[in-house]
Design a protein around this motif. Structure first.
Motif, PDB file in Angstrom:
ATOM      1  N   LEU A 183       0.834  -1.268   0.056  1.00  0.00           N
ATOM      2  CA  LEU A 183       0.025   0.008  -0.096  1.00  0.00           C
ATOM      3  C   LEU A 183       0.815   1.181   0.006  1.00  0.00           C
ATOM      4  N   PHE A 184       1.864   1.336   0.915  1.00  0.00           N
ATOM      5  CA  PHE A 184       2.846   2.452   0.657  1.00  0.00           C
ATOM      6  C   PHE A 184       3.447   2.554  -0.564  1.00  0.00           C
ATOM      7  N   THR A 185       3.919   1.587  -1.205  1.00  0.00           N
ATOM      8  CA  THR A 185       4.427   1.944  -2.331  1.00  0.00           C
ATOM      9  C   THR A 185       3.470   2.268  -3.556  1.00  0.00           C
ATOM     10  N   LEU A 186       2.165   1.746  -3.613  1.00  0.00           N
ATOM     11  CA  LEU A 186       1.166   1.935  -4.587  1.00  0.00           C
ATOM     12  C   LEU A 186       0.864   3.716  -4.203  1.00  0.00           C
ATOM     13  N   ILE A 187       0.876   3.940  -2.981  1.00  0.00           N
ATOM     14  CA  ILE A 187       0.370   5.426  -2.790  1.00  0.00           C
ATOM     15  C   ILE A 187       1.692   6.253  -3.466  1.00  0.00           C
ATOM     16  N   GLY A 236      12.215   5.003  -0.476  1.00  0.00           N
ATOM     17  CA  GLY A 236      12.996   4.235   0.257  1.00  0.00           C
ATOM     18  C   GLY A 236      12.336   3.689   1.701  1.00  0.00           C
ATOM     19  N   GLY A 237      11.241   4.497   1.903  1.00  0.00           N
ATOM     20  CA  GLY A 237      10.458   4.317   3.280  1.00  0.00           C
ATOM     21  C   GLY A 237       9.411   3.096   3.315  1.00  0.00           C
ATOM     22  N   TRP A 238       9.560   2.323   2.263  1.00  0.00           N
ATOM     23  CA  TRP A 238       8.432   1.290   2.253  1.00  0.00           C
ATOM     24  C   TRP A 238       8.201   0.319   3.276  1.00  0.00           C
ATOM     25  N   ALA A 239       9.561   0.001   4.235  1.00  0.00           N
ATOM     26  CA  ALA A 239       9.462  -0.741   5.246  1.00  0.00           C
ATOM     27  C   ALA A 239       9.040  -0.083   6.688  1.00  0.00           C
ATOM     28  N   ILE A 240       8.801   1.224   6.599  1.00  0.00           N
ATOM     29  CA  ILE A 240       8.429   1.897   7.880  1.00  0.00           C
ATOM     30  C   ILE A 240       6.998   1.384   8.255  1.00  0.00           C
ATOM     31  N   PRO A 241       6.002   0.991   7.663  1.00  0.00           N
ATOM     32  CA  PRO A 241       4.591   0.624   8.106  1.00  0.00           C
ATOM     33  C   PRO A 241       4.647  -0.739   8.407  1.00  0.00           C
ATOM     34  N   VAL A 263       3.456  10.760   4.000  1.00  0.00           N
ATOM     35  CA  VAL A 263       2.608  10.808   5.377  1.00  0.00           C
ATOM     36  C   VAL A 263       1.387   9.844   5.140  1.00  0.00           C
ATOM     37  N   ALA A 264       0.570  10.168   4.173  1.00  0.00           N
ATOM     38  CA  ALA A 264      -0.763   9.274   3.755  1.00  0.00           C
ATOM     39  C   ALA A 264      -0.266   7.818   3.599  1.00  0.00           C
ATOM     40  N   ALA A 265       0.739   7.597   2.852  1.00  0.00           N
ATOM     41  CA  ALA A 265       1.415   6.300   2.609  1.00  0.00           C
ATOM     42  C   ALA A 265       1.650   5.547   3.976  1.00  0.00           C
ATOM     43  N   ILE A 266       2.251   6.099   4.944  1.00  0.00           N
ATOM     44  CA  ILE A 266       2.652   5.296   6.322  1.00  0.00           C
ATOM     45  C   ILE A 266       1.430   5.311   7.071  1.00  0.00           C
ATOM     46  N   ILE A 267       0.558   6.347   7.204  1.00  0.00           N
ATOM     47  CA  ILE A 267      -0.713   6.216   8.030  1.00  0.00           C
ATOM     48  C   ILE A 267      -1.772   5.027   7.491  1.00  0.00           C
ATOM     49  N   VAL A 268      -2.023   4.965   6.127  1.00  0.00           N
ATOM     50  CA  VAL A 268      -2.658   3.919   5.477  1.00  0.00           C
ATOM     51  C   VAL A 268      -2.016   2.750   5.693  1.00  0.00           C
ATOM     52  N   GLY A 269      -0.566   2.686   5.540  1.00  0.00           N
ATOM     53  CA  GLY A 269       0.010   1.276   5.756  1.00  0.00           C
ATOM     54  C   GLY A 269      -0.145   0.835   7.117  1.00  0.00           C
TER      55      GLY A 269
END
Length: 435
Positions: A132-136, A147-152, A317-323
């Motif tokens: 989801l992070f990557t898609l957003i 590069g932050g794909w692993a955060i969530p 921000v949206a990518a991490i929260i949704v993730g």
């Protein structure tokens, strides 16, 4: 002789009498290692940092975080923030390593068939947030944040267990075991991610010296009487060389934890994994994690020319929260539903699929490891502030939704066969009121 009824007053008198028998030092250690306490300490440390970093005295917070200490000749002249992330957090990862060893050898991961469902749930709970992070990020066009794909993908087990202990009363105790098993797998995968994706270059000589120190630590820790004055210097040497090698220094903590015997040795009554966990966990929960949270959570909004509104609209921000909030739910519930429908694997006794809704939210509490991965993903980057703010918001939302869904779940009537394995549930133990 007739038995005396065990009333609430009897229980309270027994508990208070037992606590009074403990020394003040043991009382503090017991209090610090309580699940509710460790979660509260993390929240308090993060709140203090967030308030200070956005107060008129924000320069003081920044100056403290950037204060450099340590011997330059050993390449250890690090900022206090770096010492917290690379040094103190290694203590936490040592406890993680010890816990992993115990679970793999004699615990919930010892029998693959019993561990299958939570293991797959943990994998799904890490895969879907990353997707989801990557898609957003791809849809937003901001490829610099990929590069932050692993955060969530990470779960803060201390925080999650605290929420479960407070709001999960009346639910099956097997849920706690399920969450712990998922967290162990989550930690293991997070360690692999940090080792594989956040190591730019490796100094093989330093890595070799670190491994030699780890081997010596393993020899001492398996000896008849392991001495702390031997173990501690060896651990520090292993950590220092691991840090110098380019591999993230917390990996040394995990590997050192793995060397601790999980089976009885030298005629002892308890395993050394339990003994070392009991010895180190108070330092991890009461000192290492709160200090790391203090230095990592101090997001300053408006301090670098960015307003809060400018930060909050960043795609990261949206990518991490949704993730964290959505991805974890889809991953945990979806993977578990699929596995239990198409295979012979079933949830543990007394756990139903509906119980995994709050568990999914609990795994969305990223915090500690998510903040660490954010710092590794965006060092001195424009995305750092947004990523940390998103982690705090996502963690807060996940915790709130988890608390609400836990109370909802506890009020519903439970069937005789919650896991649908054709056998009435026998494990009726509930999450107790006390840690």
């Amino acid at each position: 002789m007739s038995a005396t009824p065990l009333t609430n007053l009897n229980v309270w008198n027994f508990v208070t009498t037992s606590v009074k028998k403990l020394s003040p030092r043991k009382r503090v250690r017991r209090w610090v290692t309580m699940e509710t306490t460790s979660g509260i300490l993390l929240m308090v440390a993060a709140a203090i940092a967030l308030i200070w970093a956005n107060s008129p005295w924000r320069e003081g917070y920044a100056a403290l975080a950037e204060t450099t200490v340590g011997p330059e000749s050993l390449h250890l002249n690090l900022t206090l923030a770096t010492w917290a992330a690379d040094g103190l957090l290694a203590i936490f990862f040592f406890v993680v390593g010890v816990e992993l060893k115990q679970e793999l050898v004699a615990g919930s991961l010892r029998k693959p068939r019993e561990a299958a469902v939570p293991v797959f749930a943990a994998i799904g709970g890490m895969l879907f947030p990353a997707l989801l992070f990557t898609l957003i990020i791809l849809v937003s066009g901001d490829s610099t944040a990929l590069g932050g794909w692993a955060i969530p993908t990470a779960t803060d087990i201390a925080f999650a267990l605290a929420v479960l202990a407070i709001f999960g009363r009346g639910l099956p105790r097997a849920l706690r075991t399920f969450l712990l098993t998922m967290a162990v797998v989550d930690d293991l995968l997070a360690i692999i991610i940090i080792a594989l994706f956040y190591t730019e270059s490796i100094d093989l000589l330093s890595l070799l010296f670190s491994l030699i120190a780890i081997v010596l630590f393993a020899v001492v820790v398996r000896s008849r009487k392991p001495r702390w004055w031997l173990l501690l210097p060896l651990a520090l040497v292993a950590w220092a060389f691991m840090h110098d090698s380019g591999v993230h220094a917390t990996i040394a903590g995990v590997v050192l934890g793995f060397t601790v015997p999980a089976k009885l040795v030298h005629g002892e009554k308890d395993t050394r994994t339990h003994a070392f966990d009991d010895a180190v966990r108070p330092t991890s929960s009461g000192i290492a994690l709160p200090i790391f949270a203090f230095f990592a959570a101090g997001v300053s909004l408006g301090g670098d020319g960015e307003t809060a509104s400018e930060v909050i609209v960043q795609p990261v921000v949206a990518a991490i929260i949704v993730g964290l909030v959505v991805g974890k739910i889809i991953g945990v519930l979806g993977t578990t539903a699929l596995i239990t429908k198409v295979t012979k694997f079933r949830l543990a006794d007394s756990i139903g699929l509906r119980d995994l809704l709050p568990i999914g939210f609990l795994t969305g509490i990223g915090f500690t490891v998510s903040l660490l991965i954010a710092e590794l993903s965006f060092p001195d980057s424009e995305h750092t502030t947004g990523a940390k703010l998103a982690i705090l918001i996502g963690t807060g939302l996940a915790a709130i939704f988890a608390a609400i869904s836990l109370r909802w779940d506890s009020r519903l009537a439970r069937r005789r066969d919650m896991n649908d394995d054709g056998i009435p549930d026998r494990n009726k133990a509930l999450i107790e009121d006390e840690d």
